[in-house]
Design a protein around this motif. Structure first.
Motif, PDB file in Angstrom:
ATOM      1  N   LEU A 142      71.333  16.237  52.365  1.00  0.00           N
ATOM      2  CA  LEU A 142      71.104  17.410  51.560  1.00  0.00           C
ATOM      3  C   LEU A 142      72.688  17.855  50.880  1.00  0.00           C
ATOM      4  N   ASP A 143      73.698  17.456  51.842  1.00  0.00           N
ATOM      5  CA  ASP A 143      75.145  17.803  51.193  1.00  0.00           C
ATOM      6  C   ASP A 143      75.349  17.156  50.034  1.00  0.00           C
ATOM      7  N   SER A 144      74.775  15.819  49.569  1.00  0.00           N
ATOM      8  CA  SER A 144      75.152  15.319  48.387  1.00  0.00           C
ATOM      9  C   SER A 144      74.131  15.885  47.417  1.00  0.00           C
ATOM     10  N   VAL A 145      73.179  16.782  47.490  1.00  0.00           N
ATOM     11  CA  VAL A 145      72.612  17.243  46.681  1.00  0.00           C
ATOM     12  C   VAL A 145      73.003  18.778  46.281  1.00  0.00           C
ATOM     13  N   TYR A 146      73.445  19.581  47.251  1.00  0.00           N
ATOM     14  CA  TYR A 146      73.763  20.856  47.212  1.00  0.00           C
ATOM     15  C   TYR A 146      75.240  21.008  46.646  1.00  0.00           C
ATOM     16  N   HIS A 147      76.349  20.023  46.936  1.00  0.00           N
ATOM     17  CA  HIS A 147      77.712  20.081  46.578  1.00  0.00           C
ATOM     18  C   HIS A 147      77.969  19.382  45.432  1.00  0.00           C
ATOM     19  N   GLN A 148      77.861  20.104  44.402  1.00  0.00           N
ATOM     20  CA  GLN A 148      77.906  19.470  42.789  1.00  0.00           C
ATOM     21  C   GLN A 148      79.603  19.348  42.741  1.00  0.00           C
ATOM     22  N   ALA A 149      80.093  18.540  41.528  1.00  0.00           N
ATOM     23  CA  ALA A 149      81.275  18.239  41.305  1.00  0.00           C
ATOM     24  C   ALA A 149      82.147  19.749  41.403  1.00  0.00           C
ATOM     25  N   GLY A 150      83.523  19.427  41.985  1.00  0.00           N
ATOM     26  CA  GLY A 150      84.603  20.472  42.116  1.00  0.00           C
ATOM     27  C   GLY A 150      83.819  21.609  43.304  1.00  0.00           C
ATOM     28  N   TRP A 151      83.028  20.898  44.129  1.00  0.00           N
ATOM     29  CA  TRP A 151      82.383  21.880  45.298  1.00  0.00           C
ATOM     30  C   TRP A 151      81.676  23.011  44.948  1.00  0.00           C
ATOM     31  N   THR A 152      80.983  22.864  43.711  1.00  0.00           N
ATOM     32  CA  THR A 152      80.081  23.988  43.069  1.00  0.00           C
ATOM     33  C   THR A 152      78.766  23.828  43.648  1.00  0.00           C
ATOM     34  N   PRO A 153      78.236  24.843  44.185  1.00  0.00           N
ATOM     35  CA  PRO A 153      76.786  24.892  45.038  1.00  0.00           C
ATOM     36  C   PRO A 153      75.882  24.556  43.857  1.00  0.00           C
ATOM     37  N   LEU A 154      74.973  23.807  44.212  1.00  0.00           N
ATOM     38  CA  LEU A 154      73.766  23.794  42.950  1.00  0.00           C
ATOM     39  C   LEU A 154      72.899  25.152  43.225  1.00  0.00           C
ATOM     40  N   ASP A 155      72.396  25.452  41.911  1.00  0.00           N
ATOM     41  CA  ASP A 155      71.677  26.656  41.737  1.00  0.00           C
ATOM     42  C   ASP A 155      70.488  26.541  42.710  1.00  0.00           C
ATOM     43  N   THR A 156      70.093  27.499  43.377  1.00  0.00           N
ATOM     44  CA  THR A 156      68.963  27.626  44.679  1.00  0.00           C
ATOM     45  C   THR A 156      67.507  26.964  44.169  1.00  0.00           C
ATOM     46  N   ALA A 157      67.348  27.426  42.783  1.00  0.00           N
ATOM     47  CA  ALA A 157      65.926  26.921  42.360  1.00  0.00           C
ATOM     48  C   ALA A 157      66.007  25.449  42.052  1.00  0.00           C
TER      49      ALA A 157
END
Length: 209
Positions: free
Chosen positions: A55-70
């Protein structure tokens, strides 16, 4: 129902027999940061011939930007809809989706001293080696020394160990989770015995998602 994997009680033997069989198809691996979820879930997926999602690989986008919850929920739901998988991570934003489809929850509940030793060594190795994690992200020296748990995974592991344990203890007793088989592993030796109980599947390979 919960089996506390210590190597000799009837619950241990029953779950051992189910691993690798049709009874175990979709597994959620949870626990505090640094406890070894990715290592265990990747190996478990290999042995069961299942897909693996970190799940970390999905949630943490480039620059440690969190993926939108939806979007996070949509991506995880697409994987959880599959028939055979191991999903690594306990994000509250998607736990309902994962556990609604899971049949087994493997909870790595190692002592805090073990977790802290592992996560400190892991972070040093990652920072010194400039190891890329997900989507180009790397851990940084400044985060290694930070006391704010939102900035340092080491501080996060230290400060949230007790609350994480309480959270999953409560989840095991929640009637809403009665469809799940909980396997609580409390020592490194128990983790090793558990993985040995999962026979490799005759499937030709594992797809990493």
């Amino acid at each position: 129902m919960c089996s506390s994997w210590r190597g000799g009680n009837p619950g241990d033997k029953r779950v051992a027999g189910e691993l690798g069989s049709a009874a175990v198809q979709r597994v959620s691996v949870v626990g505090t940061s640094g406890v070894g979820k990715s290592t265990v879930s990747r190996e478990l997926a290999r042995r069961l011939g299942a897909s693996w999602l970190e799940l970390d690989s999905v949630y943490h986008q480039a620059g440690w930007t969190p993926l939108d919850t939806a979007e996070f929920r949509a991506r995880v739901a697409a994987v959880a809809a599959g028939e055979r998988w191991v999903i690594d991570g306990g994000y509250s934003a998607v736990r309902d989706l994962v556990w609604a489809r899971a049949d087994t929850v493997v909870w790595l509940d190692l002592p805090r001293r073990t977790v802290m030793r592992r996560i400190t060594c892991r972070t040093l190795r990652r920072v010194a080696g400039r190891v890329e994690l997900w989507n180009g992200n790397r851990e940084r020296w400044r985060n290694f020394f930070a006391l704010d748990k939102e900035e340092s995974v080491i501080s996060w592991a230290w400060q949230t160990h007790a609350t994480t344990r309480a959270k999953f203890e409560a989840a095991m007793g929640d009637p809403a989770n009665s469809h799940l088989e909980f396997v609580r592993l409390t020592t490194p030796a128990a983790v090793r015995r558990f993985l040995r109980s999962a026979e490799p599947s005759p499937a030709s390979g594992v797809d990493q998602l």
